[in-house]
Design a protein around this motif. Structure first.
Motif, PDB file in Angstrom:
ATOM      1  N   CYS A  19      40.557  24.005  44.026  1.00  0.00           N
ATOM      2  CA  CYS A  19      40.565  22.596  43.321  1.00  0.00           C
ATOM      3  C   CYS A  19      41.907  22.065  43.255  1.00  0.00           C
ATOM      4  O   CYS A  19      42.753  21.777  44.226  1.00  0.00           O
ATOM      5  N   GLN A  20      42.556  22.150  41.859  1.00  0.00           N
ATOM      6  CA  GLN A  20      43.644  21.633  41.612  1.00  0.00           C
ATOM      7  C   GLN A  20      44.956  22.030  42.410  1.00  0.00           C
ATOM      8  O   GLN A  20      45.050  23.123  43.046  1.00  0.00           O
ATOM      9  N   SER A  21      45.708  21.313  42.781  1.00  0.00           N
ATOM     10  CA  SER A  21      46.646  21.254  43.761  1.00  0.00           C
ATOM     11  C   SER A  21      46.288  21.580  44.969  1.00  0.00           C
ATOM     12  O   SER A  21      47.052  22.105  45.855  1.00  0.00           O
ATOM     13  N   CYS A  22      45.085  21.412  45.469  1.00  0.00           N
ATOM     14  CA  CYS A  22      44.430  21.688  46.927  1.00  0.00           C
ATOM     15  C   CYS A  22      45.181  20.993  47.946  1.00  0.00           C
ATOM     16  O   CYS A  22      45.437  21.549  48.650  1.00  0.00           O
ATOM     17  N   ALA A  23      45.520  19.665  47.611  1.00  0.00           N
ATOM     18  CA  ALA A  23      46.293  18.884  48.409  1.00  0.00           C
ATOM     19  C   ALA A  23      47.596  19.549  48.898  1.00  0.00           C
ATOM     20  O   ALA A  23      48.058  19.535  50.191  1.00  0.00           O
ATOM     21  N   ALA A  24      48.324  20.052  47.832  1.00  0.00           N
ATOM     22  CA  ALA A  24      49.432  20.659  48.155  1.00  0.00           C
ATOM     23  C   ALA A  24      49.447  22.060  49.158  1.00  0.00           C
ATOM     24  O   ALA A  24      50.396  22.418  49.768  1.00  0.00           O
ATOM     25  N   THR A  25      48.314  22.994  48.687  1.00  0.00           N
ATOM     26  CA  THR A  25      48.089  24.046  49.608  1.00  0.00           C
ATOM     27  C   THR A  25      47.696  23.699  50.843  1.00  0.00           C
ATOM     28  O   THR A  25      47.932  24.098  52.064  1.00  0.00           O
ATOM     29  N   ASP A  26      46.424  22.702  50.961  1.00  0.00           N
ATOM     30  CA  ASP A  26      45.751  22.362  52.044  1.00  0.00           C
ATOM     31  C   ASP A  26      45.064  23.728  53.150  1.00  0.00           C
ATOM     32  O   ASP A  26      45.284  23.654  54.343  1.00  0.00           O
ATOM     33  N   ARG A  27      44.992  24.615  52.493  1.00  0.00           N
ATOM     34  CA  ARG A  27      44.468  25.619  53.188  1.00  0.00           C
ATOM     35  C   ARG A  27      42.847  25.679  53.301  1.00  0.00           C
ATOM     36  O   ARG A  27      42.168  25.626  52.289  1.00  0.00           O
ATOM     37  N   THR A  28      42.304  25.993  54.315  1.00  0.00           N
ATOM     38  CA  THR A  28      40.877  26.000  54.603  1.00  0.00           C
ATOM     39  C   THR A  28      40.347  27.362  54.736  1.00  0.00           C
ATOM     40  O   THR A  28      41.126  28.228  55.060  1.00  0.00           O
ATOM     41  N   ALA A  29      39.147  27.449  54.578  1.00  0.00           N
ATOM     42  CA  ALA A  29      38.503  28.812  54.580  1.00  0.00           C
ATOM     43  C   ALA A  29      38.751  29.229  55.991  1.00  0.00           C
ATOM     44  O   ALA A  29      39.052  30.572  55.997  1.00  0.00           O
ATOM     45  N   GLU A  30      38.788  28.676  56.869  1.00  0.00           N
ATOM     46  CA  GLU A  30      38.988  29.133  58.329  1.00  0.00           C
ATOM     47  C   GLU A  30      40.360  29.761  58.458  1.00  0.00           C
ATOM     48  O   GLU A  30      40.665  30.376  59.271  1.00  0.00           O
ATOM     49  N   THR A  31      41.380  29.060  57.582  1.00  0.00           N
ATOM     50  CA  THR A  31      42.552  29.808  57.965  1.00  0.00           C
ATOM     51  C   THR A  31      43.146  30.977  56.772  1.00  0.00           C
ATOM     52  O   THR A  31      44.372  31.187  56.723  1.00  0.00           O
ATOM     53  N   GLU A  32      42.269  31.108  56.014  1.00  0.00           N
ATOM     54  CA  GLU A  32      42.880  31.919  54.855  1.00  0.00           C
ATOM     55  C   GLU A  32      43.267  33.269  55.269  1.00  0.00           C
ATOM     56  O   GLU A  32      43.685  33.863  54.567  1.00  0.00           O
ATOM     57  N   THR A  33      42.843  33.837  56.539  1.00  0.00           N
ATOM     58  CA  THR A  33      43.593  35.074  56.908  1.00  0.00           C
ATOM     59  C   THR A  33      44.756  35.130  57.531  1.00  0.00           C
ATOM     60  O   THR A  33      45.474  35.894  57.842  1.00  0.00           O
ATOM     61  N   GLU A  34      45.124  33.722  57.821  1.00  0.00           N
ATOM     62  CA  GLU A  34      46.545  33.603  58.666  1.00  0.00           C
ATOM     63  C   GLU A  34      47.721  33.463  57.350  1.00  0.00           C
ATOM     64  O   GLU A  34      47.415  32.832  56.411  1.00  0.00           O
ATOM     65  N   LEU A  35      48.661  33.646  57.826  1.00  0.00           N
ATOM     66  CA  LEU A  35      49.956  33.351  57.028  1.00  0.00           C
ATOM     67  C   LEU A  35      50.890  32.479  57.788  1.00  0.00           C
ATOM     68  O   LEU A  35      51.120  32.498  58.933  1.00  0.00           O
ATOM     69  N   ARG A  36      51.466  31.561  56.949  1.00  0.00           N
ATOM     70  CA  ARG A  36      52.190  30.472  57.211  1.00  0.00           C
ATOM     71  C   ARG A  36      53.555  31.130  57.365  1.00  0.00           C
ATOM     72  O   ARG A  36      54.082  32.245  56.834  1.00  0.00           O
ATOM     73  N   ILE A  37      54.667  30.653  58.091  1.00  0.00           N
ATOM     74  CA  ILE A  37      55.953  31.186  58.068  1.00  0.00           C
ATOM     75  C   ILE A  37      56.624  31.353  56.846  1.00  0.00           C
ATOM     76  O   ILE A  37      56.317  30.637  55.924  1.00  0.00           O
ATOM     77  N   GLY A  38      57.129  32.473  56.435  1.00  0.00           N
ATOM     78  CA  GLY A  38      57.859  32.994  55.060  1.00  0.00           C
ATOM     79  C   GLY A  38      56.706  33.328  54.153  1.00  0.00           C
ATOM     80  O   GLY A  38      57.026  34.056  53.129  1.00  0.00           O
ATOM     81  N   GLU A  39      55.508  33.438  54.339  1.00  0.00           N
ATOM     82  CA  GLU A  39      54.605  33.872  53.476  1.00  0.00           C
ATOM     83  C   GLU A  39      54.220  35.365  53.536  1.00  0.00           C
ATOM     84  O   GLU A  39      54.464  36.137  54.500  1.00  0.00           O
ATOM     85  N   ILE A  40      54.077  35.882  52.358  1.00  0.00           N
ATOM     86  CA  ILE A  40      53.941  37.422  52.075  1.00  0.00           C
ATOM     87  C   ILE A  40      52.836  37.652  51.386  1.00  0.00           C
ATOM     88  O   ILE A  40      52.494  36.993  50.428  1.00  0.00           O
ATOM     89  N   ALA A  41      52.003  38.551  52.006  1.00  0.00           N
ATOM     90  CA  ALA A  41      50.741  39.053  51.175  1.00  0.00           C
ATOM     91  C   ALA A  41      50.841  40.505  50.820  1.00  0.00           C
ATOM     92  O   ALA A  41      51.533  41.221  51.623  1.00  0.00           O
ATOM     93  N   ILE A  42      50.312  40.935  49.835  1.00  0.00           N
ATOM     94  CA  ILE A  42      50.490  42.135  49.011  1.00  0.00           C
ATOM     95  C   ILE A  42      49.261  42.800  49.094  1.00  0.00           C
ATOM     96  O   ILE A  42      48.012  42.130  49.277  1.00  0.00           O
ATOM     97  N   THR A  43      48.970  44.251  48.965  1.00  0.00           N
ATOM     98  CA  THR A  43      47.668  44.927  48.898  1.00  0.00           C
ATOM     99  C   THR A  43      47.468  44.693  47.395  1.00  0.00           C
ATOM    100  O   THR A  43      48.348  45.062  46.578  1.00  0.00           O
ATOM    101  N   LEU A  44      46.310  44.076  47.028  1.00  0.00           N
ATOM    102  CA  LEU A  44      45.909  43.780  45.481  1.00  0.00           C
ATOM    103  C   LEU A  44      45.551  45.109  45.098  1.00  0.00           C
ATOM    104  O   LEU A  44      45.005  46.176  45.538  1.00  0.00           O
ATOM    105  N   PRO A  45      45.495  45.456  43.493  1.00  0.00           N
ATOM    106  CA  PRO A  45      45.196  46.487  42.665  1.00  0.00           C
ATOM    107  C   PRO A  45      43.577  47.019  43.288  1.00  0.00           C
ATOM    108  O   PRO A  45      42.848  45.914  43.650  1.00  0.00           O
ATOM    109  N   PRO A  46      43.120  48.254  43.119  1.00  0.00           N
ATOM    110  CA  PRO A  46      41.924  48.516  43.744  1.00  0.00           C
ATOM    111  C   PRO A  46      40.877  48.188  43.168  1.00  0.00           C
ATOM    112  O   PRO A  46      39.741  48.001  43.432  1.00  0.00           O
ATOM    113  N   GLN A  47      41.045  47.542  41.484  1.00  0.00           N
ATOM    114  CA  GLN A  47      40.114  47.073  40.747  1.00  0.00           C
ATOM    115  C   GLN A  47      40.854  46.121  39.585  1.00  0.00           C
ATOM    116  O   GLN A  47      41.771  46.272  39.166  1.00  0.00           O
TER     117      GLN A  47
END
Lengths: 179, 179
Positions: A19-47
């Protein structure tokens, strides 16, 4: 990571709720596994460390992220917050307040990005320097004007989230609290 | 109901963290199983719908609920938010903002009251008509002034919570977000 919804609850998974700020992120469900240039994903805590209850559902006119306003306005449309029956009595006295704070859960947002490159700006920055729904705990806060309380439905103006978003809290705005 | 903290985390249970509006509720750990006149507790759902990560620890001068100010002030003392190392990179760009929204988890508060009778007022009303920490999802939101970002420590003014409170989010205040 997410606990399964109980049988009595709605099937939240059928209602994407970035919701909030969705326009700023504009990330759709289909692209949520992709990373844009410069983006970094981490491994989340196990629980997780604590559990959240979904206590109701927010109904708005916006059925897709592209439809959502970037920011809610008190001149915007009336939206309905349908509280689960379990919490009915907790609405006692709510109508005495004019402004409310609404907390909701953007359950469809990925939670593992530490650097993000919003589509709108193209600039890479840290998650905590953005109001993007993509964050470790996808909780949004909106300040709204109370229009009416009708049974377990609370009508308000000022929301900006998708139809079907899970509600997690409702309280008087700091400026509206009775002394 | 609450997931156990991982070994790498602090033992949150040793830090009671009833914060915002604590003076209004004035409920101590010893009396949390008791109900005041007019109060009603419900049976909570058997499981939560989503999980929250504690992403850091808030350090304040207040070691007991009685010490906490009723409301944070930007003229109040500097408090430190120590972010967990895992999220270090997500602080990138935060120093460009003057006002932040801090979300934290009041993990010591009971979650099952639908009617409450705050000690301060003696008036019974619904949980959603109060900013009491006692609520289904004990999440508090504070707007603070950013003083400094030093490594993974964020110094701010405007908090009102107990020392040791778990942090769950940090983002630019709506009025501080870069357009």
């Amino acid at each position: 990571m997410e606990a399964a919804a109980s049988n009595q609850r709605r099937d939240w998974t059928s209602h994407p709720s970035l919701c909030q700020s969705c326009a700023a992120t504009d990330r759709t469900a289909e692209t949520e596994t992709e990373l844009r240039i410069g983006e970094i994903a981490i491994t989340l805590p196990p629980q997780p460390d604590a559990g959240v209850y979904f206590i109701g559902t927010i109904h708005t006119p916006w059925r897709s992220r592209a439809d959502c306003p970037k920011r809610g306005s008190i001149n915007g449309p009336i939206c309905s917050i349908a509280l689960d029956e379990l919490w009915r009595v907790a609405l006692t006295g709510l109508a005495d307040h004019r402004r409310l704070q609404v907390l909701y859960w953007m359950h469809d947002a990925r939670r593992d990005l530490v650097l993000q490159t919003p589509y709108r700006t193209g600039t890479t920055t840290g998650t905590f320097a953005l109001r993007s729904p993509v964050r470790p705990n996808p909780i949004a806060s909106s300040i709204v004007d109370l229009v009416a309380v009708d049974d377990v439905t609370v009508q308000v103006r000022g929301l900006d989230c998708l139809d079907g978003t899970p509600l997690i809290d409702l309280k008087p705005d700091r400026t509206s609290e009775q002394e």
